[in-house]
Enzyme design. Structure first.
Site, short mmCIF file in Angstrom:
data_model
loop_
_atom_site.label_atom_id
_atom_site.label_comp_id
_atom_site.label_asym_id
_atom_site.label_seq_id
_atom_site.Cartn_x
_atom_site.Cartn_y
_atom_site.Cartn_z
N SER A 7 9.50 -10.12 27.49
CA SER A 7 8.64 -10.33 26.32
C SER A 7 9.04 -11.48 25.42
CB SER A 7 8.58 -9.05 25.49
OG SER A 7 7.99 -8.01 26.22
N SER A 52 5.40 -9.02 25.27
CA SER A 52 4.71 -8.39 24.17
C SER A 52 4.82 -9.18 22.85
CB SER A 52 5.29 -6.98 23.93
OG SER A 52 6.69 -7.04 23.66
N LYS A 104 8.18 -10.43 14.58
CA LYS A 104 7.36 -9.55 15.42
C LYS A 104 7.15 -8.22 14.72
CE LYS A 104 7.23 -7.66 20.14
NZ LYS A 104 7.92 -7.64 21.45
#
Length: 431
Positions: A163, A139, A70
């Site tokens: 997330s 996210s 990420k």
């Protein structure tokens, strides 16, 4: 052999990294112009590192295995942009602690996956591989989509609200949100450190255990009973009415499947005073994000922040001391409830999302079912359990006591094999 079978074979049979990366790069070449899971990808860097790993002794089960990261997790050899134009091209000086540990295990850091803006609520450009008209969640949008689409076998994400677990559910992959603080957070963008944790996505839970072995602090493994001696508490929360009928039906069917395999299953009622947990979590997250992100958004350069992020940070800035104290009182009550519930049962069971991924790309979905584990700091494993009315994935989560992460993954692996969960949400069709 499809790409899911190939990825599992790599983990178990040590396929050369150079062979694996070409298969994944080919998949990305065919699919990612539509899915858009990646914020940064350098094929030549990937190939060079694969050659190096193939020339080294095998360090661990993760040796040579591609892992997406990420784009809020620092990597020294790749930019970290936090999902914001303000930080486009930013090059950290060193790897985050979790990346250092993965490299020591021989993992191949494949590329940076797309994230929402500063890992909050404003969506990124990524689309759900099962239907590109739907969100992949957030996210950790790119990590979930890349694994779901077979572009990498494993990816890292983070969770502050939901997330990891929610996009895992929307995209139909397995996830681990570890015990709070179990995976070192140094070198990761802080949003709200009361809740911030790393996490992982994979197409089979055995990979989640391999990641935990590589990055978790040693001496922190607690046990759980084997499956037939397990007791599972199905949470009945005040926010249950936010689940779709299809999701609620899948939860009930999964609980019935556990009973059929000899697992003890009981209901656990979440007290009505925790109905305010969603709002309390949001307020504390906003207040901490306003402080944590202040210097990162006050940065010369092109672009700025979204109106959505500005409103969220203003909520935190305007929170009064009394409001924050009240919110923290709710959080403490939630932690006490989870501790007490784990004295009655070994593992808690609830939905990983309210339903299928919502249509459209202007939001990332409702994290309400994820906040209890985020607030309590307990480990949770997300499992795909089927599909809803639109044919999109649905998932549940198992929540264990602190530091039962590895045991929780073993239980998930056992259930996956017995209930054939890995085949309930197959790879999206080829374009």
């Amino acid at each position: 052999m499809d790409i899911d079978q190939a990825a599992r074979h790599e983990l178990e049979a040590c396929a050369p990294a150079t062979t694996a990366v070409e298969r994944y790069l080919d998949r990305i070449d065919k699919r990612d112009s539509e899915i858009r899971a990646w914020a940064f990808l350098d094929p030549e860097l990937i190939r060079a590192r694969a050659r190096e790993l193939d020339a080294e002794p095998r360090h661990s089960p993760l040796h040579g295995i591609p892992i997406g990261v990420k784009d809020i997790i620092d990597t020294a050899d790749q930019p970290t942009g936090y999902g914001s134009p303000l930080w486009a091209g930013h090059r950290p000086g060193r790897d985050a602690a979790v990346i250092q540990r993965l490299r020591r295990a021989g993992a191949l850091i494949f590329g940076k996956t797309a994230t929402t803006e500063f890992a909050t609520y404003h969506p990124t450009f990524t689309r759900n591989p099962h239907d590109t008209g739907h969100t992949p969640g957030g996210s950790s949008s790119g990590s979930a989509a890349a694994v779901a689409d077979g572009q990498v076998p494993i990816a890292l994400g983070t969770q502050t609200a939901g997330s990891v677990l929610r996009p895992g559910s929307y995209c139909g992959v397995f996830t681990l949100k570890p015990t709070y603080g179990r995976w070192a957070f140094d070198g990761v963008l802080p949003v709200a450190l009361t809740f911030d944790t790393l996490g992982a996505f994979a197409r089979h839970p055995v990979w989640l255990g391999a990641v935990d072995d590589a990055v978790a602090d040693r001496g922190t493994h607690e046990s759980l009973p084997v499956t037939r001696e397990l007791t599972v508490g199905v949470l009945r929360p005040p926010w249950a009415d936010r689940a779709t009928p299809a999701a609620a039906g899948q939860l009930a069917a999964f609980a019935d499947g556990l009973r059929a395999h000899g697992v003890g299953v009981v209901d656990i009622v979440v007290p009505p005073e925790l109905a305010d947990l969603d709002a309390a979590h949001t307020l504390i997250m906003a207040a901490e994000a306003a402080a944590a992100l202040a210097r990162r958004i006050d940065r010369p350069g092109a672009g700025g922040i979204s109106d959505e992020l500005a409103r969220f940070l203003t909520l935190g800035e305007l929170a009064t001391p009394s409001e924050i104290q009240c919110a923290r009182t709710v959080l403490r009550a939630a932690r006490r409830f989870v501790t007490e519930a784990h004295r009655r049962v070994d593992v808690l069971l609830t939905l990983a999302a309210t339903g299928e991924a919502p249509r459209g790309l202007t939001g990332t979905g409702d994290p309400v079912f994820n906040k209890l584990a985020s607030v309590a700091g307990t480990p949770a494993v997300g499992l795909p359990v089927g599909t809803g009315e639109r044919g999109l994935p649905l998932g549940v989560q198992l929540i264990g006591p602190p530091h039962t992460d590895h045991a929780l993954v073993r239980i998930a692996t056992c259930l996956t094999d017995r209930l054939d969960l890995a085949r309930r949400c197959p790879l999206p069709e080829e374009l």
